[in-house]
Design a protein around this motif. Structure first.
Motif, short mmCIF file in Angstrom:
data_model
loop_
_atom_site.label_atom_id
_atom_site.label_comp_id
_atom_site.label_asym_id
_atom_site.label_seq_id
_atom_site.Cartn_x
_atom_site.Cartn_y
_atom_site.Cartn_z
N ALA A 134 0.84 -1.29 0.11
CA ALA A 134 -0.08 0.20 -0.12
C ALA A 134 0.76 1.38 0.08
CB ALA A 134 -0.93 -0.17 1.20
N VAL A 135 1.86 1.07 0.72
CA VAL A 135 2.85 2.42 0.89
C VAL A 135 3.59 2.48 -0.36
CG1 VAL A 135 4.60 3.57 2.35
CG2 VAL A 135 2.67 2.31 3.42
N ALA A 136 4.14 1.42 -1.03
CA ALA A 136 4.85 1.69 -2.12
C ALA A 136 3.84 1.97 -3.34
CB ALA A 136 5.36 0.04 -2.68
N LEU A 137 2.56 1.78 -3.52
CA LEU A 137 1.72 2.22 -4.26
C LEU A 137 1.65 3.85 -4.16
CD1 LEU A 137 0.15 1.35 -6.83
CD2 LEU A 137 -1.54 1.04 -5.39
N MET A 138 1.34 4.24 -2.85
CA MET A 138 1.33 5.87 -2.67
C MET A 138 2.56 6.57 -3.09
SD MET A 138 -0.49 6.06 1.07
CE MET A 138 -0.04 4.50 2.02
N ALA A 139 3.74 5.92 -2.49
CA ALA A 139 4.82 6.68 -2.80
C ALA A 139 5.04 6.66 -4.43
CB ALA A 139 6.13 5.97 -2.11
N ALA A 140 4.94 5.62 -4.96
CA ALA A 140 5.16 5.49 -6.26
C ALA A 140 4.18 6.36 -7.27
CB ALA A 140 5.12 4.08 -7.04
N THR A 141 2.68 6.39 -6.87
CA THR A 141 1.94 7.08 -7.80
C THR A 141 1.65 8.45 -7.12
OG1 THR A 141 -0.09 6.15 -6.53
CG2 THR A 141 0.59 4.87 -8.04
N GLY A 142 1.88 8.63 -6.07
CA GLY A 142 1.41 10.05 -5.25
C GLY A 142 -0.06 10.20 -5.10
N ALA A 143 -0.52 8.94 -5.05
CA ALA A 143 -2.17 9.10 -4.78
C ALA A 143 -2.45 8.57 -3.27
CB ALA A 143 -2.77 8.00 -5.49
N VAL A 144 -3.18 9.23 -2.73
CA VAL A 144 -3.43 9.16 -1.11
C VAL A 144 -5.06 9.55 -1.13
CG1 VAL A 144 -1.29 9.30 -0.18
CG2 VAL A 144 -2.65 11.24 -0.34
N SER A 145 -5.72 8.74 -0.34
CA SER A 145 -7.01 9.03 -0.32
C SER A 145 -7.24 10.19 0.95
CB SER A 145 -7.92 7.65 0.04
OG SER A 145 -7.54 7.21 1.15
N GLY A 146 -8.44 10.59 0.61
CA GLY A 146 -9.11 11.62 1.68
C GLY A 146 -8.28 12.97 1.76
N LEU A 147 -7.49 13.55 0.83
CA LEU A 147 -6.68 14.55 0.79
C LEU A 147 -6.98 15.46 -0.44
CD1 LEU A 147 -3.35 13.38 2.48
CD2 LEU A 147 -5.39 14.51 3.89
N SER A 148 -6.80 16.67 -0.21
CA SER A 148 -6.69 17.51 -1.55
C SER A 148 -5.43 17.09 -2.20
CB SER A 148 -6.75 19.07 -0.99
OG SER A 148 -5.98 19.26 -0.52
N GLU A 149 -5.18 17.79 -3.39
CA GLU A 149 -4.05 17.53 -4.32
C GLU A 149 -2.88 17.93 -3.37
OE1 GLU A 149 -2.40 18.25 -8.68
OE2 GLU A 149 -4.34 18.79 -8.21
N SER A 150 -2.79 19.39 -3.30
CA SER A 150 -1.97 20.02 -2.51
C SER A 150 -1.35 19.27 -1.13
CB SER A 150 -1.99 21.44 -1.98
OG SER A 150 -3.07 21.54 -1.48
N ALA A 151 -2.58 18.86 -0.43
CA ALA A 151 -2.25 18.14 1.14
C ALA A 151 -1.65 16.55 0.53
CB ALA A 151 -3.35 18.10 1.80
N ALA A 152 -1.92 16.21 -0.39
CA ALA A 152 -1.68 14.69 -0.55
C ALA A 152 -0.17 14.92 -1.34
CB ALA A 152 -2.36 14.22 -1.93
N LEU A 153 0.23 15.93 -2.08
CA LEU A 153 1.41 16.00 -2.56
C LEU A 153 2.46 16.23 -1.38
CD1 LEU A 153 1.04 18.13 -5.52
CD2 LEU A 153 1.68 15.96 -5.62
N GLY A 154 2.11 17.13 -0.16
CA GLY A 154 2.91 17.20 0.92
C GLY A 154 2.97 15.82 1.57
N VAL A 155 1.96 15.16 1.88
CA VAL A 155 2.29 13.68 2.68
C VAL A 155 2.88 12.83 1.70
CG1 VAL A 155 0.92 11.92 3.27
CG2 VAL A 155 0.01 14.01 3.57
N VAL A 156 2.88 12.54 0.51
CA VAL A 156 3.50 11.76 -0.54
C VAL A 156 5.14 12.07 -0.19
CG1 VAL A 156 3.97 11.06 -2.70
CG2 VAL A 156 1.69 10.88 -1.69
#
Length: 146
Positions: free
Chosen positions: A10-32
């Motif tokens: 799950a984390v590999a997929l997030m790190a690779a794609t930059g996709a996380v659930s439940g966040l705006s695009e800018s917040a997701a980019l920060g988390v990733v």
């Protein structure tokens, strides 16, 4: 007990794609970005694992690259309980429940939909005879058929 393989995938997929659930695009980019930096920090001087991360980020549609990153995450998570806890937290907080990863590669037509999908058939022209128009005597509207 936590499933180290599932959370690493799950984390590999997030790190690779930059996709996380439940966040705006800018917040997701920060988390990733923070996830990637933490993973780089854990990998340290392990060039092979750092390269696995970079390769997965460069081409997240390549399942082999994402699987290689997940394997590196599993290896480190099994040796570092604190890191395993971080992976579990990220997977639980940001992983998409019931997510589907879909890669489409096509030389021509391809259709993909997240919910409802309608496919309209392409209408093929009917051959015209020299003495009549396209719909004369065929019963087909406008000289086209489905």
């Amino acid at each position: 007990m936590v499933d180290v393989v599932a959370m690493s995938e799950a984390v590999a997929l997030m790190a690779a794609t930059g996709a996380v659930s439940g966040l705006s695009e800018s917040a997701a980019l920060g988390v990733v970005g923070r996830i990637r930096e933490r993973v780089r920090g854990v990998f340290g001087l392990d060039e092979r694992s750092v390269e696995a991360l970079e390769r997965a980020v460069d081409d997240p549609a390549d399942e082999g690259r994402v699987a290689e990153l997940a394997a590196a995450l599993v290896w480190y998570a099994k040796r570092d309980e604190e890191f395993a806890g971080e992976l579990a937290g990220w997977a639980q907080e940001y992983g998409a429940a019931g997510s589907v990863v879909q890669s489409v590669r096509a030389g021509r037509d391809a259709y993909a939909a997240g919910r409802d999908m309608t496919v309209n058939q392409r209408i093929e022209p009917v051959e015209q005879s020299s003495d009549r128009g396209p719909s004369a005597g065929t019963g087909e509207a406008g000289g086209y058929r489905e």
